[in-house]
Motif scaffolding. Structure first.
Motif, mmCIF file in Angstrom:
data_model
loop_
_atom_site.group_PDB
_atom_site.id
_atom_site.type_symbol
_atom_site.label_atom_id
_atom_site.label_comp_id
_atom_site.label_asym_id
_atom_site.label_seq_id
_atom_site.Cartn_x
_atom_site.Cartn_y
_atom_site.Cartn_z
ATOM 1 N N VAL A 235 0.839 -1.206 0.000
ATOM 2 C CA VAL A 235 0.000 0.000 0.000
ATOM 3 C C VAL A 235 0.870 1.250 0.000
ATOM 4 C CG1 VAL A 235 -1.812 1.270 1.228
ATOM 5 C CG2 VAL A 235 -1.848 -1.236 1.191
ATOM 6 N N GLY A 236 1.956 1.202 0.763
ATOM 7 C CA GLY A 236 2.873 2.341 0.797
ATOM 8 C C GLY A 236 3.456 2.646 -0.566
ATOM 9 N N ARG A 237 3.849 1.591 -1.303
ATOM 10 C CA ARG A 237 4.404 1.801 -2.649
ATOM 11 C C ARG A 237 3.369 2.401 -3.595
ATOM 12 N NH1 ARG A 237 6.893 -3.240 -1.447
ATOM 13 N NH2 ARG A 237 5.197 -4.366 -2.488
ATOM 14 N N GLN A 238 2.128 2.032 -3.401
ATOM 15 C CA GLN A 238 1.070 2.522 -4.278
ATOM 16 C C GLN A 238 0.678 3.968 -3.961
ATOM 17 O OE1 GLN A 238 -2.541 0.303 -3.917
ATOM 18 N NE2 GLN A 238 -3.672 1.553 -5.374
ATOM 19 N N LYS A 239 0.523 4.275 -2.664
ATOM 20 C CA LYS A 239 -0.004 5.587 -2.280
ATOM 21 C C LYS A 239 1.085 6.637 -2.082
ATOM 22 C CE LYS A 239 -4.359 4.113 -0.189
ATOM 23 N NZ LYS A 239 -5.273 4.265 0.967
#
Length: 692
Positions: A612-616
């Motif tokens: 999720v961190g990589r995406q957001k």
């Protein structure tokens, strides 16, 4: 420094040989490697040493701690003390890794059908010591797709954890093209894990001695006792006449036959006398050759032919030897060295060392945190006052801390009340546990208290009255330097604990406020949550200070902080007063402490989940990796910590107060004895850091 844990797939992976072979390969490549084995797979007689301890010393000049007996592991797990067991493992691993080294190699636990719980221990140990996993599989006569399925299944156990599987080693390969087999397996393994070595099946490299057979069968040595160190490369059972079997009498052959098989006896003696180095003879049925034949055979002794005698018949003897344990005894260092060198020669050292020196996030595991905390507290040797001195949980916690050397506790209570509590609860009070009657010391703090609060109109009478509150009395003891820290709150409110500290201890230089953190002991790492106990509606400036205080607290306990400023919005995706406050606080904190990794606003999942961190927040150095979470207000922080604590069934240590000149810590009124012990330890450690 990297740590590798070798985890077996199945019970006969040859784990010890492979693990020591990895140590040898690393040493040959110029790396300084240390070795640790947490659990002994086989029982050891009282007074004897686990063989691998001898091998570690003789082959590598290492002295790791002795592994825990399997019986002790079963006992602790059965008693619900798995956490204590892993903490002991962390303690021993720290001793093994105390010498200067580049890499640590840990031999995993071998599971079996009777102890299903052992299968989980490798993951728990790896997480506790921050190790990467290397899987070890026996591939004797197996097809590539079968091996790949086994490896994929084992690796899948770690797909949702922070423990990383970095490769696999194949042992006992019986084919002809090891490279092709390894490639075929790698291509089929989920995640394309690399093969770090293929070790051929080579029983001749691990040949038993005649001595090992003599011990195993409890035989009598008829002749050649001084030659029992000869190696058995092949077992020949005399089922036919010597005429049909003489070609089997090769170097390293052990001939098994009844003593009345004179043709076999003669053939073996002649082979030995002609220079063929047979391993020896094993006579069955408790039968010896005739006396004339013994005289003829006796010259064979000059050619180093040991002869053993057993009461078993030939069939049961051969059957027993086919089931002899393959473990190498402690006194056969030569055999282990041969095996270790052979394993090392068949490992891909470049692949093996690829992760050494590569940057990776080091996680503080709960067992490592608890171990480090207790060790730091013991070294601190601080005197901690407990104002709720006759409260039963507090009395028990003080007794534990005193016994284990975690802190020198001072119970503020009438001694008889403490003794009555101890008797009722079955608590054994250490002789050196300090119990102070508040009435006996109250008067000596009246004058100092008046001096501190005279600007507020405090009189001697009012001071004496205030000191009847043991929390105020304990706080004055701390203020005057008579103790090093204070822990309260088991029966008092947070306000009752903090208010005297704010009035008498004051905030530390440079601190604009007092805040708090909880250490959340998640399954595979420790997270820091702040502020969940003190400040209801912090401003942007206060929130920035809370972030900095929380990061420094994390550092003090061995956690390299990555601070996430939590909001309901990530980056610029949302708006609103609360989001703007978090944005402003993030900028202020970054400006005040550019040495810290601080980012926000981040939603909780964007801060904690890598995908999720990589995406957001793809450019963030904190997103998906955060270990310090700063909440925008008390409502959010307190609710979140309690939800995580109860729903995930994790231990939360705290709240630990930050920003005071001296350590004062509050307890939850529902605190367990262990919670109080941890808080006392934290307070002792804080005292050291505040004095620096």
């Amino acid at each position: 420094m990297p740590n590798f844990l070798l985890e077996p797939i199945g019970t006969k992976a040859g784990l010890t040989s492979i693990t020591l072979g990895v140590v040898r390969a690393l040493q040959r490549s110029g790396r300084r490697a240390v070795y640790y084995k947490p659990v002994a797979h086989t029982p050891v007689a009282p007074g004897e040493t686990e063989p691998v301890m001898t091998f570690a010393e003789k082959l590598f000049h290492l002295t790791p701690p002795r592994p825990f007996p399997l019986a002790k592991v079963e006992e602790m797990v059965g008693a619900g003390r798995s956490d204590d067991l892993i903490e002991l493992v962390v303690s021993d691993f720290s001793k093994a890794a105390a010498v200067e080294h580049d890499v640590a190699v840990i031999e995993g636990v071998v599971p079996d059908s009777e102890r299903n719980f052992l299968a989980r221990k490798n993951g728990e140990i790896a997480a506790a010591v921050n190790a990467q996993i290397i899987l070890v599989a026996s591939v004797q006569d197996a097809a590539p797709e079968q091996v790949a399925d086994q490896i994929s299944l084992a690796a899948r156990e770690y797909q949702d954890s922070r423990t990383e599987v970095v490769g696999f080693i194949l042992n006992k390969f019986t084919g002809t093209d090891a490279a092709a087999f390894a490639q075929s397996v790698s291509e089929r393994v989920r995640g394309q894990l690399p093969c770090m070595g293929v070790v051929p099946f080579a029983p001749e490299k691990s040949a038993r001695r005649m001595l090992d057979i003599a011990r195993y069968l409890n035989t009598r040595t008829v002749l050649g006792e001084e030659y029992l160190d000869s190696r058995v490369k092949e077992i020949v059972v005399a089922g036919q006449s010597a005429t049909h079997m003489h070609d089997r009498f090769k170097p390293g052959a052990l001939i098994i036959a009844p003593g009345d098989r004179e043709d076999v006896m003669m053939a073996a003696a002649l082979k030995s006398l002609s220079g063929v180095p047979l391993a020896g003879m094993l006579l069955t049925c408790d039968s010896l050759p005739s006396l004339p034949l013994q005289d003829i055979l006796r010259p064979a002794l000059m050619n180093k032919l040991p002869i053993l005698l057993t009461e078993r018949d030939t069939y049961s003897t051969a059957y027993a030897l086919s089931h002899q344990d393959a473990h190498i005894p402690a006194d056969d260092v030569e055999r282990m060295e041969t095996v270790v060198d052979f394993v090392a020669e068949n490992l891909d050292i470049e692949l093996l060392c690829r992760n050494i020196g590569q940057p990776r996030q080091l996680l503080m595991s709960p067992p490592a945190f608890r171990f480090r905390m207790m060790e730091q507290a013991r070294l601190a040797n601080k005197r901690i006052v407990l104002p709720e001195g006759s409260e039963p949980r507090t009395v028990e916690a003080a007794a534990i801390c005193q016994t284990k050397g975690i802190a020198r506790c001072v119970l503020l209570a009438k001694p008889q009340e403490v003794l009555d509590v101890a008797k009722t609860k079955g608590i054994e009070l250490p002789e050196d546990l300090e119990i102070i009657d508040p009435e006996s010391i109250r008067d000596q703090y009246i004058e100092p208290l008046v001096a501190l609060r005279k600007h507020k109109g405090l009189t001697h009478g009012l001071a004496a009255q205030a000191l009847e509150d043991t929390v105020v009395l304990g706080t004055m003891m701390l203020q005057q330097g008579d103790v090093d820290g204070l822990v309260s709150g088991a029966i008092h409110t947070t306000a009752n604990t903090i208010r005297p500290a704010l009035q008498l201890i004051k905030t530390a230089p440079g601190a604009s406020l007092v805040s708090s953190v909880f250490f959340m002991l998640m399954p595979d790492q420790v997270l820091v949550y702040g502020d969940c106990a003190v400040n209801p509606e912090p401003t942007a400036e206060e929130l920035a200070d809370i972030a900095i205080q929380s990061a420094d607290s994390a550092k003090a306990f061995g956690i390299e902080p990555k601070v996430a400023m939590i909001s309901y919005s990530t980056g610029s995706s949302g708006s609103g007063a609360e989001v703007e406050k978090v944005k402003a606080a993030t900028v202020l904190a970054q400006q005040k402490r550019p040495d810290l990794l601080i980012d926000g606003p981040l939603q909780y999942d964007a801060a904690s989940v890598p995908s999720v961190g990589r995406q957001k927040a793809p450019d963030s150095k904190v997103a998906g990796q955060a270990n310090v979470f700063v909440f925008p207000d008390l409502n959010t922080g307190n609710t979140t910590y309690k939800a995580v604590q109860r729903s995930a069934n994790v231990l939360s240590v705290g709240p630990m107060l930050q920003g005071l000149r001296k350590p004062v810590n509050d307890l939850s009124r529902g605190a367990l004895v262990d919670d109080i012990v941890y808080t006392i330890a934290i307070t002792a450690i804080q005292s050291v850091h505040m004095a620096e």
